[in-house]
Design an enzyme around this catalytic site. Structure first.
Site, PDB file in Angstrom:
ATOM      1  N   LEU A  51       3.975   7.043   3.589  1.00 26.84           N
ATOM      2  CA  LEU A  51       4.496   5.732   3.963  1.00 26.84           C
ATOM      3  C   LEU A  51       4.099   4.674   2.938  1.00 26.84           C
ATOM      4  CD1 LEU A  51       3.622   5.622   7.788  1.00 26.84           C
ATOM      5  CD2 LEU A  51       5.893   5.798   6.790  1.00 26.84           C
ATOM      6  N   ASP A  95     -10.499   7.482   5.283  1.00 28.89           N
ATOM      7  CA  ASP A  95      -9.083   7.105   5.343  1.00 28.89           C
ATOM      8  C   ASP A  95      -8.292   8.279   5.899  1.00 28.89           C
ATOM      9  OD1 ASP A  95      -6.451   6.329   4.925  1.00 28.89           O
ATOM     10  OD2 ASP A  95      -6.874   5.352   3.012  1.00 28.89           O
ATOM     11  N   ASP A 119      -6.448   4.022  -3.616  1.00 25.68           N
ATOM     12  CA  ASP A 119      -6.631   3.644  -2.204  1.00 25.68           C
ATOM     13  C   ASP A 119      -8.085   3.878  -1.781  1.00 25.68           C
ATOM     14  OD1 ASP A 119      -6.230   6.426  -2.459  1.00 25.68           O
ATOM     15  OD2 ASP A 119      -5.005   6.596  -0.656  1.00 25.68           O
ATOM     16  N   ASP A 164       0.883  -1.174   0.000  1.00 29.36           N
ATOM     17  CA  ASP A 164       0.000   0.000   0.000  1.00 29.36           C
ATOM     18  C   ASP A 164       0.915   1.217   0.000  1.00 29.36           C
ATOM     19  OD1 ASP A 164      -1.732   2.074   0.545  1.00 29.36           O
ATOM     20  OD2 ASP A 164      -2.356   1.314   2.514  1.00 29.36           O
ATOM     21  N   ILE A 165       1.181   1.723  -1.196  1.00 27.96           N
ATOM     22  CA  ILE A 165       2.127   2.831  -1.338  1.00 27.96           C
ATOM     23  C   ILE A 165       1.362   4.144  -1.226  1.00 27.96           C
ATOM     24  CG2 ILE A 165       3.900   3.864  -2.813  1.00 27.96           C
ATOM     25  CD1 ILE A 165       4.332   1.127  -4.091  1.00 27.96           C
ATOM     26  N   GLY A 166       1.534   4.818  -0.080  1.00 28.76           N
ATOM     27  CA  GLY A 166       0.859   6.097   0.144  1.00 28.76           C
ATOM     28  C   GLY A 166       1.799   7.252  -0.145  1.00 28.76           C
ATOM     29  N   ASN A 167       1.325   8.458   0.099  1.00 25.67           N
ATOM     30  CA  ASN A 167       2.169   9.624  -0.160  1.00 25.67           C
ATOM     31  C   ASN A 167       3.324   9.723   0.812  1.00 25.67           C
ATOM     32  OD1 ASN A 167       1.268  11.122  -2.468  1.00 25.67           O
ATOM     33  ND2 ASN A 167      -0.682  11.184  -1.375  1.00 25.67           N
ATOM     34  N   TYR A 174     -16.905   8.935  -9.941  1.00 26.44           N
ATOM     35  CA  TYR A 174     -16.159  10.029 -10.565  1.00 26.44           C
ATOM     36  C   TYR A 174     -16.553  10.204 -12.031  1.00 26.44           C
ATOM     37  CZ  TYR A 174     -12.641  11.953  -7.352  1.00 26.44           C
ATOM     38  OH  TYR A 174     -12.005  12.659  -6.366  1.00 26.44           O
ATOM     39  N   GLY A 229      -8.493   8.204  -6.547  1.00 27.88           N
ATOM     40  CA  GLY A 229      -7.348   7.560  -5.900  1.00 27.88           C
ATOM     41  C   GLY A 229      -7.626   6.074  -5.689  1.00 27.88           C
TER      42      GLY A 229
HETATM   43  N1  LIG Z   1       5.486   6.194  11.894  1.00 21.28           N
HETATM   44  C1  LIG Z   1       4.719   7.126  11.314  1.00 21.28           C
HETATM   45  N2  LIG Z   1       5.230   7.908  10.367  1.00 21.28           N
HETATM   46  C2  LIG Z   1       4.480   8.836   9.754  1.00 21.28           C
HETATM   47  N3  LIG Z   1       3.204   9.042  10.030  1.00 21.28           N
HETATM   48  C3  LIG Z   1       2.652   8.292  10.981  1.00 21.28           C
HETATM   49  C4  LIG Z   1       3.359   7.296  11.653  1.00 21.28           C
HETATM   50  N4  LIG Z   1       2.514   6.686  12.507  1.00 21.28           N
HETATM   51  C5  LIG Z   1       1.353   7.280  12.380  1.00 21.28           C
HETATM   52  N5  LIG Z   1       1.405   8.280  11.491  1.00 21.28           N
HETATM   53  C6  LIG Z   1       0.307   9.133  11.141  1.00 21.28           C
HETATM   54  O1  LIG Z   1      -0.279   8.543  10.007  1.00 21.28           O
HETATM   55  C7  LIG Z   1      -0.569   9.516   9.029  1.00 21.28           C
HETATM   56  C8  LIG Z   1      -0.125   8.927   7.727  1.00 21.28           C
HETATM   57  O2  LIG Z   1      -1.109   7.987   7.401  1.00 21.28           O
HETATM   58  P1  LIG Z   1      -0.875   6.612   6.709  1.00 21.28           P
HETATM   59  O3  LIG Z   1      -0.100   5.737   7.613  1.00 21.28           O
HETATM   60  O4  LIG Z   1      -2.212   6.152   6.300  1.00 21.28           O
HETATM   61  O5  LIG Z   1       0.139   6.863   5.533  1.00 21.28           O
HETATM   62  P2  LIG Z   1       0.120   7.756   4.259  1.00 21.28           P
HETATM   63  O6  LIG Z   1       1.288   7.326   3.470  1.00 21.28           O
HETATM   64  O7  LIG Z   1       0.058   9.171   4.651  1.00 21.28           O
HETATM   65  O8  LIG Z   1      -1.193   7.359   3.549  1.00 21.28           O
HETATM   66  P3  LIG Z   1      -1.738   7.995   2.253  1.00 21.28           P
HETATM   67  O9  LIG Z   1      -0.668   8.762   1.603  1.00 21.28           O
HETATM   68  O10 LIG Z   1      -2.181   6.800   1.520  1.00 21.28           O
HETATM   69  O11 LIG Z   1      -2.881   8.859   2.684  1.00 21.28           O
HETATM   70  C9  LIG Z   1       0.155  10.806   9.392  1.00 21.28           C
HETATM   71  O12 LIG Z   1      -0.757  11.890   9.358  1.00 21.28           O
HETATM   72  C10 LIG Z   1       0.674  10.564  10.803  1.00 21.28           C
HETATM   73  O13 LIG Z   1       0.059  11.420  11.748  1.00 21.28           O
HETATM   74  C1  LIG Z   2      -6.171  11.758  -1.977  1.00 23.35           C
HETATM   75  C2  LIG Z   2      -5.069  10.741  -1.886  1.00 23.35           C
HETATM   76  C3  LIG Z   2      -3.723  11.434  -1.863  1.00 23.35           C
HETATM   77  C4  LIG Z   2      -5.238   9.994  -0.546  1.00 23.35           C
HETATM   78  O1  LIG Z   2      -4.253   9.039  -0.385  1.00 23.35           O
HETATM   79  C5  LIG Z   2      -5.140   9.717  -3.036  1.00 23.35           C
HETATM   80  O2  LIG Z   2      -6.329   9.031  -2.987  1.00 23.35           O
HETATM   81  C6  LIG Z   2      -4.986  10.370  -4.396  1.00 23.35           C
HETATM   82  O3  LIG Z   2      -3.912  10.712  -4.813  1.00 23.35           O
HETATM   83  N1  LIG Z   2      -6.127  10.523  -5.122  1.00 23.35           N
HETATM   84  C7  LIG Z   2      -6.188  11.099  -6.450  1.00 23.35           C
HETATM   85  C8  LIG Z   2      -7.129  12.238  -6.480  1.00 23.35           C
HETATM   86  C9  LIG Z   2      -8.568  11.850  -6.224  1.00 23.35           C
HETATM   87  O4  LIG Z   2      -8.855  10.830  -5.564  1.00 23.35           O
HETATM   88  O5  LIG Z   2      -9.448  12.585  -6.681  1.00 23.35           O
HETATM   89  K   LIG Z   3      -4.091   5.795   2.593  1.00 22.89           K
END
Ligand SMILES: Nc1ncnc2c1ncn2[C@@H]1O[C@H](COP(=O)(O)OP(=O)(O)OP(=O)(O)O)[C@@H](O)[C@H]1O
Ligand SMILES: CC(C)(CO)[C@@H](O)C(=O)NCCC(=O)O
Ligand SMILES: [K+]
Length: 279
Positions: free
Chosen positions: A11, A120, A101, A6-9, A92, A99
């Site tokens: 983590l 989320d 996710d 699960d590649i987020g922005n 959409y 997105g």
């Molecule tokens: N070890 C950590 N590092 C960074 N953020 C963390 C950590 N633990 C909890 N968080 C919290 O989690 C949030 C990040 O959410 P998540 O773990 O869902 O990852 P993400 O990559 O930001 O997800 P996405 O980009 O898909 O929204 C941050 O706002 C932060 O407050």
């Molecule tokens: C909004 C985020 C960054 C949440 O992780 C992601 O779902 C994303 O990049 N979405 C594309 C834009 C949209 O969902 O309209």
């Molecule tokens: K997410």
């Protein structure tokens, strides 16, 4: 083993799942901006027979990850937002822009609860709605807790909200800058979720099951006034539903799926909405 990514922005989360038993064997996370290379905090690819990926990072990150994995693993599935899948119709105008996710979270929650509001709480907070029957309405995107804090530039970015704090404390007026910022952004996030949930249920005339996921889900959960479930593996659940590999997955059983509490009645939702509109 199946490797789910699960590649987020911020983590990139991963987990290893046993094909035979459907059990989760290990998990981890690495910073998305860092290169994704097998190493100490990344699982041994020798044991992996299939990979499933959700990525909202830059295209290049996904490309490099897929390239790397294709050398080592036979089967690499990359999830994409499409117009319709597993009974859910993407709301959409351009389905491919949603997105992935959000899409996976909605698919998993719909499979589990028959209709849903999914929240989320990650880098962004996203709120999506799927009606009974599978029509996805679209949703809302807000800055996440950490982003809100960083955008203020008040020197408080390194002071996280204690995830074990009680909502009452977090909603009280702050008596120093750190508190004022933390309580302010917490109030912004939970009021938005409470209000948006109420508004959309009211508009659509249906009390929807509410499900939360993401890094900040636990702390946001404490400020949500209506019954809801936490599902840390919601996005992974969407990967399981789209690309089932194990017997349990093929039978539609999603790992870590929570019990879904019955939503409060539509009358109660409307009453609390009417009350908050007076203020
Ligand atoms: N070890 C950590 N590092 C960074 N953020 C963390 C950590 N633990 C909890 N968080 C919290 O989690 C949030 C990040 O959410 P998540 O773990 O869902 O990852 P993400 O990559 O930001 O997800 P996405 O980009 O898909 O929204 C941050 O706002 C932060 O407050
Ligand atoms: C909004 C985020 C960054 C949440 O992780 C992601 O779902 C994303 O990049 N979405 C594309 C834009 C949209 O969902 O309209
Ligand atoms: K997410």
């Amino acid at each position: 083993m199946i490797l789910d990514l699960d590649i987020g922005n911020t983590l990139s989360k991963w987990r290893l799942k046993d094909v035979a038993s459907s059990e989760i064997r290990s998990r981890g996370a690495v910073w998305t901006r860092e290169e994704w290379r097998p190493g100490s905090d990344i699982p041994d690819l020798d044991v992996v027979s299939a990979v499933r990926i959700s990525s909202v990072a830059r295209q290049k990150v996904l490309q490099e990850t897929v390239e790397l994995l294709r050398h080592e693993v036979g089967l690499v599935h990359v999830a994409r937002p499409v117009r319709e899948s597993l009974g859910v119709v993407n709301g959409y105008d351009e389905p491919g822009r949603l997105g992935v996710d959000r899409w996976l979270g909605a698919l998993a929650s719909y499979q589990l609860a028959g209709a849903c509001c999914t929240v989320d709480c990650g880098s962004a907070i996203t709120i999506d709605f799927v009606l009974p029957g599978g029509r996805h309405l679209g949703g809302y995107i807000l800055p996440g807790l950490r982003l809100m804090k960083e955008s203020l530039k008040l020197g408080t970015r390194n002071v996280a909200i204690d995830p074990d704090s009680e909502a009452d404390e977090l909603l009280a007026p702050g008596r120093n800058t750190v508190e004022a910022v933390n309580h302010g952004i917490y109030m912004a996030a939970v009021s938005a979720v409470n209000r948006i949930y109420g508004e959309v249920c009211d508009r659509e005339g249906v009390a929807l099951p509410l499900l939360l996921t993401g890094g900040d889900a636990r702390v946001v959960s404490r400020g949500i006034r209506v019954p809801h479930a936490l599902w840390p593996d919601m996005v992974y659940g969407g990967l399981e539903a789209c690309f089932p590999q194990t017997a349990a997955e093929r039978a539609g059983r999603l790992s870590g799926a929570p019990q879904i509490p019955a939503p409060v009645s539509l009358e109660k939702i409307r009453a609390s909405l009417a009350f908050s509109m007076l203020l």
